[in-house]
Motif scaffolding. Structure first.
Motif: not given
Length: 357
Positions: A40-48
């Protein structure tokens, strides 16, 4: 979640996902369960990065820590589904919680720790922070990270009752109209909010494309609820339609949005509230704000006999208690006597004008 493409399965059995916004090359996500904090942290970084927001300084947390849970929550559907303005406020609080307690173990988090965190703050900020803590606690339980919600037994702080934003009166409305002419953006903004009962943030996004057969429909940014109002038709007598907005629109250039800057660009909702507050100051009404217009109109509707359901439809409220709170300043004498707005000179003018067309 946005921009996710599933493409097969890893040898480990985990689903293989790529972060692939339209027209861009996909970026693989880790070989982990999609509810894992690191995934989820990796996904959040990409989305940000894709959304153009300034990413927070990258912080790596060990699995099982409060910080890892916070990063996972900020990548969750619950957090990403909040209004953008709410996300910005919550993100600041979450990052402060992360800086203070991120290294602690989530399983060790107890209600007394949260109470200690809130005790540092005055009552209203503490209660706002408790909303964030509660959302995090519920999400962690639902995600299977902990078994018991540590925020469940933490009570809100007692606060002194306040009326919030002051409601406008008819005298205030007349004073603002006297100061700002119909061809000014300040007057246009006021008349748009007066007519639609929209907040200043929502009013900045309203435009001609939202008007169908004389009625304006839009979705409120804060709550996501739908609102509807008579725009170029008179509507019921309790609505007190008038010709002021029509005169403002006749004097204004046509754009995608009704409220614009001097250069014709859509006005940002972030600075619009302060811009309108300065307009109130210039009109000799320094204690008033844009939000008080909604309260004024809610009170007028109640005075004129509108039902709670009718007021809720105009204002975009979802509960009758919220509708009652906004119309609290209605004059009791007018409610008791059932005063209608059909005797209003402006309303009569509007109805005659429409009937003559």
């Amino acid at each position: 979640m946005k921009h996710l493409n599933r493409s097969g399965i890893f040898p480990s059995g985990n689903a293989r996902f790529y972060f692939r916004p339209k027209g861009q090359k996909g970026v693989p996500l880790p070989d982990l369960p999609s509810d894992h904090p690191a995934w989820l942290a990796a996904y959040s970084a990409l989305l940000t990065a894709h959304d153009g927001r300034k990413p927070s300084p990258e912080v790596r947390h060990r699995t099982g820590t409060i910080g890892a849970a916070l990063r996972a929550y900020m990548a969750s559907d619950h957090f990403l589904g909040l209004a953008s303005s709410t996300r910005a406020v919550w993100r600041r609080m979450i990052e402060d919680i992360e800086a203070r307690y991120g290294q602690g173990r989530l399983s060790d988090l107890q209600p007394r720790h949260i109470r200690q965190d809130l005790a540092r703050l005055p009552p209203h900020p503490a209660n706002n922070r408790l909303k964030v803590w509660r959302a995090i606690g519920r999400w962690c339980v639902d995600a299977g990270l902990i078994d018991t919600d540590p925020t469940r037994d933490v009570r809100k702080r007692a606060t002194a009752e306040t009326e919030g934003h002051k409601a406008w009166t008819r005298t205030d409305v007349a004073a603002f109209r006297e100061h700002w002419p119909h061809d000014s953006q300040q007057r246009l903004a006021f008349e748009l909010m007066h007519r639609t009962c929209a907040s200043i943030g929502d009013a900045c996004k309203l435009g001609p494309g939202m008007v169908k057969e004389g009625w304006l429909h839009y979705r409120r940014q804060k709550s996501g609820s739908e609102a509807c109002c008579p725009f170029s038709v008179p509507g019921p007598t309790w609505y007190e339609a008038d010709e002021h907005l029509a005169r403002c629109l006749e004097a204004a250039p046509r754009h995608m949005t009704f409220i614009t800057t001097r250069t014709g660009a859509a006005r940002s909702h972030k600075g619009a509230a302060q811009w309108f507050s300065r307009a109130c100051d210039a009109a000799g009404l320094p204690e008033l704000s844009a939000h008080g217009i909604r309260k004024h109109r809610a009170s007028v509707f109640k005075e004129n006999g509108a039902t709670p359901e009718q007021r809720m439809a105009i204002l975009g409220h979802e509960t009758q208690s919220e509708a009652a709170r906004y119309s609290k300043s209605a004059e009791l004498k007018k409610i008791i006597s059932g005063t209608e707005s059909s005797n209003s000179p402006e309303t009569g003018f509007q109805l005659r004008k429409i009937s003559e067309q």
